[in-house]
Design an enzyme around this catalytic site. Structure first.
Site, PDB file in Angstrom:
ATOM      1  CB  SER A 262      30.377 -17.201  34.905  1.00 38.09           C
ATOM      2  OG  SER A 262      30.376 -16.369  36.021  1.00 38.09           O
TER       3      SER A 262
ATOM      4  CG  HIS B 214      30.410 -21.271  32.577  1.00 39.32           C
ATOM      5  ND1 HIS B 214      30.188 -20.388  31.606  1.00 39.32           N
ATOM      6  CD2 HIS B 214      29.570 -20.771  33.523  1.00 39.32           C
ATOM      7  CE1 HIS B 214      29.426 -19.306  32.086  1.00 39.32           C
ATOM      8  NE2 HIS B 214      29.077 -19.582  33.163  1.00 39.32           N
TER       9      HIS B 214
ATOM     10  CD  GLU C 254      30.903 -20.945  27.718  1.00 40.45           C
ATOM     11  OE1 GLU C 254      30.749 -20.407  26.880  1.00 40.45           O
ATOM     12  OE2 GLU C 254      31.139 -20.388  28.915  1.00 40.45           O
TER      13      GLU C 254
END
Lengths: 282, 262
Positions: free
Chosen positions: A118, A139, A151
């Site tokens: 992250s 992510h 993501e």
């Protein structure tokens, strides 16, 4: 066609990803350094799956089948035939780089190597590999089995084919994916910064109290939670670490500057719900 | 809705003030005058008339002397053009009886700065008026150091009659939610401008990843990019901090209005 997914790290995120992948017909090789870490991971998955059965999201048979698809692995070499290997180890750049160097050597040349980072650059992690075109960010958000977003992060060298296969995987496991170019905080952790940062400034300037700011954000803004109760839930330390990381990666752009209140709370052990003290008492 | 019907000034002092405000009685005859930015006037007028209040058309401000006694409350909602806001407030202050309260948006200029434009400073109170926010259940109200308790009583009763709760905050440009919200939208704009992700993906990510009720780009469209830009500009001018600098793309959208790539 069912995919074979390798997951490195059986902690909260790794177990969560294994849970979702196995439930959506993927074969999962779950790697960690010790048997007992994997066992604890699978216990967590089992507990979460049972809640899913109780809530009638899927049947007990589906749960049993999902658990059968998860294979404990303590040797990285066993991941060589995976379609996608997802790294979910601790947020330490050196540890991740070292791991990707090994995975790059072990994995079949068509295997996608994904990182669940992250806070680090996908391009930076890919820089230690010989085939950076197959490195991508995936992510996931915690708790993985409840949060629907992934993501998909494109590093500087990530190929179109890698992106396409990553998106297809997200779809197969029932997640909504968004495409992000590698940049600090990706989308969510970056765009959410002012939600907390501005609230801390308003508090510091005495514009309104913790309770009032939360009430305003909920009732006037329609947010489910105010910034302070959300920081308490996430962990003030975790939130501070993300802020600090985005700030550092932007080379101290003032827009992202962390607030001293937050640092002081971390240092005084007021971390939120988990310590029973944060912006509120619990 | 009158603060204090028979006296020339809104009275000082807590207890006597409360007694006087309790004697309001002429709702049928009285009307509310709403002036300012078009989108805000439309939104406020819709909510106010839905709660059976009489509304005066905004043009009446030009011939206010004739209607002044009918006005129970005036609401000034200019965020974009502060020169116009100043003109409106001067007109309202000159024409309305001293007992009539004026509510004014303080999103792009603090209430205290606004009181410098008028004579009867005690009758002015600020509100967080940004398009779309009145759809929700709470309104932020900011008194200045001059605002009398009697004025606040009028404000409280008015929003209670619209079914809204209020939060009283310190008088600063941008108040609470506009300041947080416009910053989030600005950050999303920077992400679009630097090609981090598409506007649609940013909206999806914020709704699913952090449970936001709306994505920042669609929220900006709903509020109006001109309003978002004006809010940030006011914060930047107020505090001279880099964090409030409006994204160049947002500035462009403030002019063109729509998000052309969506």
């Amino acid at each position: 066609m069912s995919l074979h997914i390798g997951i490195v790290g059986a902690g909260t995120m790794g177990a969560g990803i294994a849970h979702v992948a196995a439930l959506h017909q993927c074969t999962v090789s779950l790697y960690d350094i010790h048997d007992d870490i994997i066992r604890r991971g699978i216990e967590r998955i089992t507990a979460d799956l049972k809640k899913g059965v109780e809530k009638q999201k899927f049947s007990e048979e589906e749960m049993t089948a999902a658990l059968k698809r998860i294979r404990p692995r303590t040797s990285l070499a066993d991941l060589d035939t995976c379609d996608i290997i997802i790294e979910a180890v601790i947020e330490d750049l050196l540890v991740k780089k070292d791991l990707f160097k090994k995975l790059d050597a072990i994995a079949h040349h068509t295997t996608i190597l994904a990182t669940n980072t992250s806070s680090f650059s996908v391009t930076s992690i890919a820089s230690v590999t010989k085939k950076p075109h197959r490195i991508v960010g995936l992510h996931f958000f915690n708790p993985v089995h409840l949060m629907n977003l992934v993501e998909v992060v494109r590093g500087e060298h990530t190929s179109e084919e890698t992106i396409a296969r990553a998106l297809e995987f997200c779809q197969q496991i029932g997640k909504t994916s968004v495409k992000v170019n590698d940049s600090p905080g990706f989308i969510v952790n970056r765009v959410a910064r002012p939600f907390y940062g501005e609230a801390l400034r308003l508090l510091d300037e005495g514009v309104a109290s913790v309770e009032e700011i939360d009430r305003i954000v909920r009732s006037e803004g329609g947010f489910k939670m105010g910034p302070f109760e959300l920081m308490d839930l996430i962990g003030v330390d975790v939130n501070f670490a993300v802020t600090q990381s985005v700030y550092d990666q932007f080379f101290h752009d003032l827009r992202y500057r962390p607030h001293p209140i937050q640092k002081q709370m971390v240092e005084s052990g007021k971390l939120g719900r988990k310590t029973k003290k944060g912006f509120y008492n619990y | 809705m009158k603060a204090n019907p028979s006296r020339p000034k809104i009275q000082q002092g807590g207890s006597s003030t409360k007694k006087k405000t309790g004697t309001r009685q002429q709702n049928v005859e009285s009307s509310i005058l709403v002036v300012g930015d078009d989108s805000l006037v439309a939104e406020y007028s819709a909510v106010i008339s839905a709660h059976h209040f009489q509304l005066l058309s905004p043009e009446k401000i030009k011939s206010l002397k004739a209607f002044a006694k009918k006005v129970s409350l005036a609401i000034e909602l200019s965020n974009l053009n502060l020169e116009q806001k100043k003109k409106n407030l001067i007109l309202l202050d000159a024409a309305l009886p001293a007992t009539t309260a004026i509510l004014s948006s303080s999103v792009t200029v603090s209430v205290l700065e606004q009181t410098e434009w008028i004579t009867l400073k005690h009758r002015l109170a600020g509100i967080a008026a940004l398009p779309s926010l009145l759809q929700n259940s709470l309104v932020e109200v900011a008194p200045s150091v001059h605002t009398l308790e009697a004025t606040m009583e009028v404000v409280k009763k008015f929003f209670a009659s619209l079914g809204k709760e209020i939060a009283i905050v310190q008088d600063r440009a941008g108040l609470v939610l506009p300041r947080i919200l416009c910053q989030i939208i600005n950050e999303a704009m920077f992400a679009v401008q630097t090609s981090v992700a598409s506007p649609g993906d940013i909206d999806t990510a914020m709704k699913l990843g952090t449970n936001y009720p709306l994505g920042p780009i669609e929220w900006g469209e709903k509020i109006g990019f001109d309003q978002v830009h004006a809010t940030l500009d006011a914060l930047f001018n107020d505090m001279h901090e880099e964090r409030y600098r409006a994204c160049p793309l947002l500035k462009q959208l403030a002019v063109t209005g729509k998000f052309w790539s969506k």
